[in-house]
Design an enzyme around this catalytic site. Structure first.
Site, PDB file in Angstrom:
ATOM      1  N   ASP A  61       0.852  -1.267   0.153  1.00 32.11           N
ATOM      2  CA  ASP A  61      -0.114  -0.009   0.015  1.00 32.11           C
ATOM      3  C   ASP A  61       0.822   1.193   0.049  1.00 32.11           C
ATOM      4  O   ASP A  61       1.378   1.828  -1.128  1.00 32.11           O
ATOM      5  CB  ASP A  61      -0.857  -0.127   1.405  1.00 32.11           C
ATOM      6  CG  ASP A  61      -2.063   1.124   1.172  1.00 32.11           C
ATOM      7  OD1 ASP A  61      -2.200   1.790   0.452  1.00 32.11           O
ATOM      8  OD2 ASP A  61      -2.545   1.207   2.480  1.00 32.11           O
ATOM      9  N   LYS A 121      -1.798  -2.286  -4.355  1.00 37.14           N
ATOM     10  CA  LYS A 121      -2.636  -1.221  -4.934  1.00 37.14           C
ATOM     11  C   LYS A 121      -2.120  -0.362  -5.848  1.00 37.14           C
ATOM     12  O   LYS A 121      -0.982  -0.108  -5.898  1.00 37.14           O
ATOM     13  CB  LYS A 121      -3.251  -0.208  -3.580  1.00 37.14           C
ATOM     14  CG  LYS A 121      -3.833  -0.830  -2.670  1.00 37.14           C
ATOM     15  CD  LYS A 121      -4.470  -0.079  -1.550  1.00 37.14           C
ATOM     16  CE  LYS A 121      -5.232  -0.915  -0.328  1.00 37.14           C
ATOM     17  NZ  LYS A 121      -5.396  -0.275   0.719  1.00 37.14           N
TER      18      LYS A 121
HETATM   19  P1  IMP Z   1       2.085  -0.484   3.782  1.00 40.59           P
HETATM   20  O1  IMP Z   1       3.191  -0.369   4.752  1.00 40.59           O
HETATM   21  O2  IMP Z   1       1.325   0.858   3.771  1.00 40.59           O
HETATM   22  O3  IMP Z   1       2.507  -0.799   2.248  1.00 40.59           O
HETATM   23  O4  IMP Z   1       0.983  -1.387   4.282  1.00 40.59           O
HETATM   24  C1  IMP Z   1       1.149  -2.674   4.388  1.00 40.59           C
HETATM   25  C2  IMP Z   1       0.213  -3.327   5.404  1.00 40.59           C
HETATM   26  O5  IMP Z   1      -0.733  -2.471   5.700  1.00 40.59           O
HETATM   27  C3  IMP Z   1      -0.166  -4.571   5.032  1.00 40.59           C
HETATM   28  O6  IMP Z   1       0.737  -5.411   5.627  1.00 40.59           O
HETATM   29  C4  IMP Z   1      -1.508  -4.645   5.635  1.00 40.59           C
HETATM   30  O7  IMP Z   1      -1.317  -5.235   6.887  1.00 40.59           O
HETATM   31  C5  IMP Z   1      -2.129  -3.414   5.663  1.00 40.59           C
HETATM   32  N1  IMP Z   1      -2.959  -2.876   4.495  1.00 40.59           N
HETATM   33  C6  IMP Z   1      -2.636  -1.945   3.574  1.00 40.59           C
HETATM   34  N2  IMP Z   1      -3.965  -1.873   2.798  1.00 40.59           N
HETATM   35  C7  IMP Z   1      -4.908  -2.688   3.467  1.00 40.59           C
HETATM   36  C8  IMP Z   1      -6.276  -2.964   2.838  1.00 40.59           C
HETATM   37  O8  IMP Z   1      -6.648  -2.582   1.875  1.00 40.59           O
HETATM   38  N3  IMP Z   1      -6.793  -3.775   3.805  1.00 40.59           N
HETATM   39  C9  IMP Z   1      -6.344  -4.497   4.993  1.00 40.59           C
HETATM   40  N4  IMP Z   1      -4.938  -4.293   5.313  1.00 40.59           N
HETATM   41  C10 IMP Z   1      -4.410  -3.355   4.760  1.00 40.59           C
END
Ligand code: IMP
Ligand code: MG
Length: 184
Positions: free
Chosen positions: A109, A137
């Site tokens: 994300d 995403k």
């Molecule tokens: P990032 O560090 O923002 O890339 O987020 C990664 C973490 O956020 C993932 O391991 C998920 O646990 C959580 N996450 C991000 N997007 C979603 C979503 O759409 N649904 C549920 N968990 C999410």
């Protein structure tokens, strides 16, 4: 009894589509591991808690002798639906030096989690580091984060199921879907 399915608005990716793609990813990863076979140990490093279901399915597609170690990261505390930054909870596993490390997460994300874990692993002087996520995403922060294996590129929606949670619920949903507005 409250049922998990009742809160789901729409299914984005079905259990059958997930299973097919996980098999493909497994074949690709297994092929790459064979190609760089140099006797170094292979360590799977799933990021808890979201990767539990994915790693369970993915690792059974790998014929190689592998070990598994886990790392816990908190990025979406409680009912938050945007990343609050990646905090590694506890220590990263020891003994990654000289090994092939495959980081495994549910979704890419903001990219903070994969970037933070990759940097922490690299500091341990491994033989190689690669990352694998089931979902990514279609946003700039995710697309620009280095990641060797991606299952599906999805729209910028908050999704649950197959390990992904909202407030630590819905991980047991076998498909990936979006939540009804009233469930949030
Ligand atoms: P990032 O560090 O923002 O890339 O987020 C990664 C973490 O956020 C993932 O391991 C998920 O646990 C959580 N996450 C991000 N997007 C979603 C979503 O759409 N649904 C549920 N968990 C999410
Ligand atoms: Mg999570």
């Amino acid at each position: 009894m409250v049922r998990v399915q009742g809160d789901i608005d729409a299914i984005l990716i079905s259990r059958e589509q997930i299973a097919e793609r996980v098999r493909e990813l497994g074949r690709e990863i297994a092929g790459d591991l064979d190609a760089m076979d140099d006797g170094a140990e292979i360590v799977l490093l799933p990021i808890l808690t979201g990767a539990v279901i994915f790693v369970a399915d993915l690792m059974r597609q790998l014929p190689q002798k592998v070990r598994i170690k886990v790392v816990t990261v908190s990025s979406y505390p409680g009912t938050a639906t945007s990343s609050k930054g990646a905090d590694i909870i506890g220590a990263l596993p020891e003994e990654l030096g000289g090994k092939h490390v495959l980081i495994i997460d549910d979704i890419l994300d903001s990219g903070q989690t994969i970037r933070a874990i990759r940097a922490a692993v690299e500091a341990r002087d491994p033989r190689s580091v690669r990352a694998c996520v089931l979902l990514r995403k279609q946003i700039e922060s995710a697309m620009s984060t280095p990641c060797e294996y991606v299952g599906f590129d999805i729209p910028d929606r908050f999704v649950v199921g197959y390990g992904l949670d909202y407030d630590n619920y819905y991980r047991n949903l076998p498909d990936i879907g979006t939540l009804r507005p009233e469930a949030r």
